[in-house]
Design an enzyme around this catalytic site. Structure first.
Site: not given
Length: 263
Positions: A14, A152
Site C-alpha cells: 500500500g 476497523y
C-alpha cells in the site's frame, strides 16, 4: 546515524500514496532497495519513478493482497525481501448501524488476512537467511477504540495481537516483528476529513487554527497537532535498522500521546 539499511530489500504494501509512500521514500533514502506496491498502476509506477529520480532504487509491483493469488503474485515479483512493511489497509468510517456481517468479513480479509498472507509468503525466506524485519502498521484504535468504525478498530487489534504471537514464533531466528501505531496523521485523506469537521464545528479560519482544534477535540493528543507521514516513516526505518535487533513484539506508538501507558 547509519541505520545499516544499505543493500537490504523492502516491500512496503500500500505504498502508492499516504503513509506507505512516505515509508518507501525514506527507506530508499537510507539505501534500501524498495518494492512499491499498489493496485493503481499509474500511481504505483509514479512513486517508484520518483524514488529513482531522487537517486533511490525502486520497482513497482501491482496486486490485490485480499486474494491468495494476488498476494502470491506480489511476493513472487518482490523476490527475496529482508523487510516487510504491512501498511496496506482499508478504512470507511462506518457506524455500527451501517455494518452488515459481510462488511465485517470483507474488512477482516483486507486488513488482517492479507497481512497473514504476506507473512506466509515472505517470512520463510527471512528465517532461512537468518535476518529479517516484519513491521505492521497498526494504530491507537487497537487498544483505545471509539464507538465509530468498530470493524476497523477490531482489525487493528488483530494486527497488534498477531504481531506479538509472530515475534514469539520467530524467537532466536534473527527475524523480528514489531508494530508502529500511528495517531492521526496528516495525509491527504485525513486533511479532507478534518476540513469537513472544521466546516461543521466552525474551526478556523486558518489551517493552523483548524489543526489545533482537531488535535484538541477530535484527535486529542498532548502535542497539539496532527502527525506527519515522515514521522511514521522514521519509526519504521528505526525498527528496520540494525539498531533494533533487541526489539521484537513491541508497539511503538507515534501518536502525540493520544494513548497513554497506565502501568
Amino acid at each position: 546515524m547509519d541505520l545499516g539499511l544499505a543493500h537490504k530489500r523492502a516491500l512496503v504494501t500500500g505504498s502508492s500514496a499516504g503513509l506507505g509512500r512516505a515509508i518507501a521514500e525514506m527507506l530508499a533514502a537510507e539505501g534500501t532497495s524498495v518494492v512499491v506496491h499498489g493496485r493503481d498502476s499509474d500511481r504505483t509506477h509514479a512513486v517508484a519513478a520518483a524514488i529513482r529520480a531522487n537517486g533511490g532504487d525502486a520497482m513497482a509491483v501491482l496486486g490485490d493482497l485480499a486474494t491468495d493469488e494476488g498476494a502470491a503474485a506480489v511476493a513472487h515479483a518482490a523476490g527475496d525481501v529482508d523487510i516487510l512493511v504491512n501498511n496496506a489497509g482499508y478504512y470507511d468510517g462506518s457506524l455500527w448501524t451501517d455494518l452488515s456481517s459481510g462488511d465485517w468479513t470483507r474488512i477482516h480479509q483486507i486488513n488482517v488476512v492479507s497481512v497473514v498472507r504476506m507473512i506466509g509468503q515472505l517470512v520463510p525466506g527471512m528465517r532461512q537467511r537468518g535476518w529479517g524485519r516484519i513491521i505492521q502498521i497498526g494504530g491507537g484504535l487497537a487498544v483505545q477504540p471509539v464507538a465509530e468504525q468498530p470493524h476497523y478498530s477490531a482489525t487493528l487489534a488483530a494486527r497488534h495481537n498477531l504481531t506479538v504471537s509472530l515475534a514469539r514464533e520467530l524467537s532466536g531466528t534473527g527475524v523480528t516483528a514489531n508494530i508502529v501505531a500511528p495517531g492521526a496523521i496528516l495525509t491527504d485523506s485525513t486533511r479532507g476529513m478534518v476540513l469537513q469537521a472544521a466546516a461543521v464545528h466552525g474551526w478556523g479560519p486558518s489551517w493552523a487554527d483548524v489543526e489545533s482544534a482537531a488535535a484538541a477535540t477530535w484527535f486529542p493528543n498532548d502535542v497539539g497537532r496532527l502527525g506527519r507521514p515522515e514521522e511514521i516513516a522514521a519509526a519504521v526505518c528505526f525498527l528496520a535498522s540494525v539498531h533494533a535487533d533487541y526489539i521484537t513484539g513491541a508497539d511503538l506508538r507515534v501518536d502525540g500521546g493520544t494513548v497513554r501507558n497506565v502501568t
